[in-house]
Design a protein around this motif. Structure first.
Motif, PDB file in Angstrom:
ATOM      1  N   ASN A 164      16.643 -26.469  17.308  1.00 60.78           N
ATOM      2  CA  ASN A 164      16.813 -27.078  16.157  1.00 60.78           C
ATOM      3  C   ASN A 164      17.233 -26.405  15.043  1.00 60.78           C
ATOM      4  O   ASN A 164      16.402 -25.851  14.387  1.00 60.78           O
ATOM      5  CB  ASN A 164      15.329 -27.853  15.769  1.00 60.78           C
ATOM      6  CG  ASN A 164      15.811 -29.305  15.269  1.00 60.78           C
ATOM      7  OD1 ASN A 164      16.408 -29.408  14.598  1.00 60.78           O
ATOM      8  ND2 ASN A 164      14.646 -30.020  15.667  1.00 60.78           N
ATOM      9  N   TYR A 165      18.587 -26.387  14.987  1.00 61.85           N
ATOM     10  CA  TYR A 165      19.033 -25.693  13.599  1.00 61.85           C
ATOM     11  C   TYR A 165      19.291 -26.505  12.199  1.00 61.85           C
ATOM     12  O   TYR A 165      19.556 -27.804  12.435  1.00 61.85           O
ATOM     13  CB  TYR A 165      20.524 -25.051  14.117  1.00 61.85           C
ATOM     14  CG  TYR A 165      20.334 -23.827  15.130  1.00 61.85           C
ATOM     15  CD1 TYR A 165      19.899 -22.628  14.868  1.00 61.85           C
ATOM     16  CD2 TYR A 165      20.779 -24.201  16.356  1.00 61.85           C
ATOM     17  CE1 TYR A 165      19.846 -21.906  15.706  1.00 61.85           C
ATOM     18  CE2 TYR A 165      20.658 -23.237  17.206  1.00 61.85           C
ATOM     19  CZ  TYR A 165      19.996 -22.115  16.982  1.00 61.85           C
ATOM     20  OH  TYR A 165      19.822 -21.291  18.127  1.00 61.85           O
ATOM     21  N   THR A 166      18.886 -26.012  11.400  1.00 59.96           N
ATOM     22  CA  THR A 166      19.256 -26.694  10.020  1.00 59.96           C
ATOM     23  C   THR A 166      20.904 -27.188   9.847  1.00 59.96           C
ATOM     24  O   THR A 166      21.660 -26.390  10.091  1.00 59.96           O
ATOM     25  CB  THR A 166      18.976 -25.798   8.820  1.00 59.96           C
ATOM     26  OG1 THR A 166      17.575 -25.190   9.030  1.00 59.96           O
ATOM     27  CG2 THR A 166      18.945 -26.647   7.487  1.00 59.96           C
ATOM     28  N   LEU A 167      20.873 -28.417   9.578  1.00 60.49           N
ATOM     29  CA  LEU A 167      22.366 -29.054   9.196  1.00 60.49           C
ATOM     30  C   LEU A 167      22.705 -28.387   7.979  1.00 60.49           C
ATOM     31  O   LEU A 167      21.912 -28.420   7.065  1.00 60.49           O
ATOM     32  CB  LEU A 167      22.125 -30.563   9.123  1.00 60.49           C
ATOM     33  CG  LEU A 167      23.392 -31.243   8.944  1.00 60.49           C
ATOM     34  CD1 LEU A 167      24.219 -31.093  10.441  1.00 60.49           C
ATOM     35  CD2 LEU A 167      23.278 -32.620   8.712  1.00 60.49           C
ATOM     36  N   PRO A 168      24.072 -27.653   7.903  1.00 60.51           N
ATOM     37  CA  PRO A 168      24.453 -27.251   6.580  1.00 60.51           C
ATOM     38  C   PRO A 168      24.408 -28.011   5.732  1.00 60.51           C
ATOM     39  O   PRO A 168      24.645 -29.164   5.715  1.00 60.51           O
ATOM     40  CB  PRO A 168      25.879 -26.520   7.092  1.00 60.51           C
ATOM     41  CG  PRO A 168      25.923 -26.532   8.464  1.00 60.51           C
ATOM     42  CD  PRO A 168      24.839 -27.569   9.008  1.00 60.51           C
ATOM     43  N   ARG A 169      24.347 -27.530   4.397  1.00 60.13           N
ATOM     44  CA  ARG A 169      24.313 -28.447   3.286  1.00 60.13           C
ATOM     45  C   ARG A 169      25.464 -29.287   3.077  1.00 60.13           C
ATOM     46  O   ARG A 169      25.471 -30.429   2.542  1.00 60.13           O
ATOM     47  CB  ARG A 169      23.640 -27.796   2.006  1.00 60.13           C
ATOM     48  CG  ARG A 169      22.211 -27.998   1.554  1.00 60.13           C
ATOM     49  CD  ARG A 169      21.780 -27.795   0.225  1.00 60.13           C
ATOM     50  NE  ARG A 169      22.098 -26.194   0.016  1.00 60.13           N
ATOM     51  CZ  ARG A 169      22.360 -26.080  -1.332  1.00 60.13           C
ATOM     52  NH1 ARG A 169      22.377 -26.669  -2.304  1.00 60.13           N
ATOM     53  NH2 ARG A 169      22.469 -24.740  -1.526  1.00 60.13           N
ATOM     54  N   GLU A 171      27.183 -30.621   5.170  1.00 66.17           N
ATOM     55  CA  GLU A 171      27.235 -31.547   5.834  1.00 66.17           C
ATOM     56  C   GLU A 171      26.088 -32.651   5.821  1.00 66.17           C
ATOM     57  O   GLU A 171      26.328 -33.818   6.526  1.00 66.17           O
ATOM     58  CB  GLU A 171      27.297 -31.114   7.395  1.00 66.17           C
ATOM     59  CG  GLU A 171      28.817 -30.356   7.570  1.00 66.17           C
ATOM     60  CD  GLU A 171      28.707 -29.751   9.185  1.00 66.17           C
ATOM     61  OE1 GLU A 171      27.860 -30.172  10.083  1.00 66.17           O
ATOM     62  OE2 GLU A 171      29.306 -28.612   9.251  1.00 66.17           O
ATOM     63  N   GLN A 172      25.365 -32.387   5.038  1.00 65.86           N
ATOM     64  CA  GLN A 172      24.305 -33.455   4.972  1.00 65.86           C
ATOM     65  C   GLN A 172      24.517 -34.604   4.313  1.00 65.86           C
ATOM     66  O   GLN A 172      25.393 -34.787   3.291  1.00 65.86           O
ATOM     67  CB  GLN A 172      23.040 -32.818   4.155  1.00 65.86           C
ATOM     68  CG  GLN A 172      22.360 -31.794   4.964  1.00 65.86           C
ATOM     69  CD  GLN A 172      21.568 -30.805   4.019  1.00 65.86           C
ATOM     70  OE1 GLN A 172      21.009 -31.347   3.034  1.00 65.86           O
ATOM     71  NE2 GLN A 172      20.889 -29.601   4.539  1.00 65.86           N
ATOM     72  N   GLU A 174      22.197 -37.395   3.339  1.00 66.05           N
ATOM     73  CA  GLU A 174      20.733 -37.921   3.393  1.00 66.05           C
ATOM     74  C   GLU A 174      20.406 -38.979   2.246  1.00 66.05           C
ATOM     75  O   GLU A 174      19.527 -39.737   2.277  1.00 66.05           O
ATOM     76  CB  GLU A 174      19.678 -36.718   3.225  1.00 66.05           C
ATOM     77  CG  GLU A 174      20.091 -35.614   4.414  1.00 66.05           C
ATOM     78  CD  GLU A 174      19.037 -34.692   4.270  1.00 66.05           C
ATOM     79  OE1 GLU A 174      18.092 -34.531   3.377  1.00 66.05           O
ATOM     80  OE2 GLU A 174      18.909 -33.767   5.326  1.00 66.05           O
ATOM     81  N   PRO A 215      29.790 -36.036   3.125  1.00 64.04           N
ATOM     82  CA  PRO A 215      28.624 -35.524   2.752  1.00 64.04           C
ATOM     83  C   PRO A 215      27.979 -35.566   1.235  1.00 64.04           C
ATOM     84  O   PRO A 215      28.868 -36.035   0.528  1.00 64.04           O
ATOM     85  CB  PRO A 215      28.829 -34.190   2.919  1.00 64.04           C
ATOM     86  CG  PRO A 215      30.289 -34.200   3.956  1.00 64.04           C
ATOM     87  CD  PRO A 215      30.816 -35.381   3.522  1.00 64.04           C
TER      88      PRO A 215
END
Ligand SMILES: Cc1cc2nc3c(=O)[nH]c(=O)nc-3n(C[C@H](O)[C@H](O)[C@H](O)COP(=O)(O)OP(=O)(O)OC[C@H]3O[C@@H](n4cnc5c(N)ncnc54)[C@H](O)[C@@H]3O)c2cc1C
Length: 420
Positions: A164-169, A171-172, A174, A215
């Motif tokens: 589970n890697y953090t999605l790069p900012r 590409e977020q 939210e 994004p």
């Protein structure tokens, strides 16, 4: 030359704000804090009197009907207001969080259309609100539906911790509040949560994505929305642990139409700059709260007799008081330096983020230690120590959390060469 002396004007601002805090805020704070209904805790009568002193006009340039004060002037005022009650100070922080991106990044036309109405408000009650937070991430569980860990277990597997890697900012995606262009207007839909001044604001700065396929970093924009706009409504009024003299609510946007000229220029970068500078205000508020607790602990330690002496002479207590004073003064210096930087340098800086993180951690520690110095009496509701401890707990959480500021603002700037 470095000059730490306040000017005569700044000393006068501090005196006026302190007298207001002592005479008008302190006497009502405890009773309002105890109201069970959060609507009853908001001191609506207080704001016209505070605003008569210019608190809601402080940072607006004189050309738009404001007081034209500097960030440093206002940090001095806000520390005193927070010494009186930090919830009242948060009311003004919410106001300035909404106005700072407009003042710093809005067009001249936007400033001319929006800012003078604040000074012209007939009953001097005008406050603004920033609508950024949401319980977004489309399709995810919203915290309001989360009723404790026993009701839901998402069932993480051990392997999730390896994969589970953090999605790069970059590409977020939210942001769930959307502002979709329709001719000369944008149509806003979404629910914002935890909005300071939500039910009482005269204008809202609403943060939304203008293109959900992109994004957030590329599509975030801010819109000026007047109170009473068709489709704008107030949702749940939050029942908070502390800061009860501020009022916090959901703000719901249902097909709210905003003219395209009320979108702030510059997108996410300009918005971020305005909000980064505002960290200074949260720092100043935290210093005021910490100082209130320190003052009370010092006064008590000098009169309380226990263990054969006044407790200030017990070394453990004396050291605690000295450390509290050092922490408050250090936090204030950082807050004032960050305010000075906001006033003199027209580019983003990390000092404001550092000031917010440090001062809010100081507020938590100093209120906690002050309660400790009062022993069992500190835990009782007769005295303000328990209130201040509750009040302080949220300062590392709101605005940006201290974890976000450390990880996403301070650390990258340092790693990319910002000096200390
Ligand atoms: C009294 C009060 C007043 C407020 N007023 C306003 C207001 O006027 N306007 C407004 O828009 N909002 C307001 N807020 C909301 C506040 O800004 C948010 O609560 C805050 O930004 C944290 O967001 P969250 O609650 O969604 O927590 P989450 O973002 O869900 O965070 C949960 C935890 O995860 C950590 N975390 C999340 N993301 C990261 C990351 N990228 N890196 C490291 N750690 C991370 C957080 O630090 C935290 O510990 C207010 C909140 C309170 C309590």
């Amino acid at each position: 030359m470095v000059d730490f002396a306040l000017t005569d004007t700044q000393r006068e601002l501090r005196r006026v704000a302190h007298e207001f805090a002592r005479n008008e805020i302190r006497p009502i704070a405890s009773e309002l804090d105890r109201q069970a209904d959060p609507r009853q805790s908001f001191a609506s009568d207080l704001y016209p009197r505070a605003n008569a002193l210019g608190f809601n006009l402080a940072l607006i340039p004189e050309a738009y009907g404001g007081a034209g004060l500097s960030d440093l002037d206002f940090a001095i005022i806000l520390e005193e207001v927070a010494w009186g009650d930090v919830g009242v100070a948060l009311t003004y922080v919410g106001h300035w969080l909404a106005l700072s991106p407009l003042i710093r990044g809005g067009s001249d036309d936007q400033r001319r259309r929006w800012l003078p109405q604040i000074a012209a408000s007939p009953d001097r009650s005008f406050l603004a609100a920033i609508c950024a937070t949401e319980h977004g991430v489309a399709g995810d569980l919203t915290p309001r539906e989360y009723l404790g860990s026993s009701t839901r277990d998402v069932g993480l597997e051990a392997q999730d911790f390896f994969t589970n890697y953090t999605l790069p900012r970059a590409e977020q995606r939210e942001m769930t509040t959307q502002a979709i262009r329709d001719g000369d207007e944008y149509v806003i839909n979404g629910t914002k949560r935890f909005i300071t001044n939500g039910p009482v604001a005269g204008m809202y700065l609403c943060i939304a994505t203008v293109d959900p396929s992109k994004p957030d970093a590329l599509a975030t924009a801010a819109f000026l929305v007047p109170a009473g706009a068709p489709g704008l409504s107030v949702g749940t009024i939050e029942n908070k642990m502390g800061h009860r003299l501020s009022i916090t609510s959901e703000i719901i946007f249902e097909n709210v139409r905003v003219p395209a000229e009320d979108m702030l220029p510059g997108g996410a970068a300009a918005l971020r700059y305005g909000l980064e500078c505002s960290n200074t205000t949260v720092g100043a508020l935290s210093v005021g709260l910490a100082r209130a607790a320190y003052d009370e602990a010092m006064a008590y330690a000098k009169v309380r007799y226990k263990g054969g002496n006044r407790i200030i002479f017990h070394q453990a207590v004396g050291m605690m008081l000295a450390d509290m004073a050092i922490a408050v003064k250090t936090a204030r210096l950082l807050v004032h330096q960050s305010a000075w930087h906001n006033d003199h340098c027209a580019e983003p800086n990390t000092i404001a983020a550092m000031a917010k993180v440090y001062a809010s951690d100081v507020a938590v520690k100093v209120t906690h230690d002050a309660l400790q110095i009062f022993g069992g009496y500190g835990y009782m509701r007769d005295l303000p120590l328990e209130k201040w401890t509750r009040d302080a707990r949220v300062t590392p959480i709101y605005d940006f959390t201290n974890e976000m500021l450390r990880a996403n603002f301070i650390l990258p700037a340092l790693a990319l060469g910002a000096g200390i």
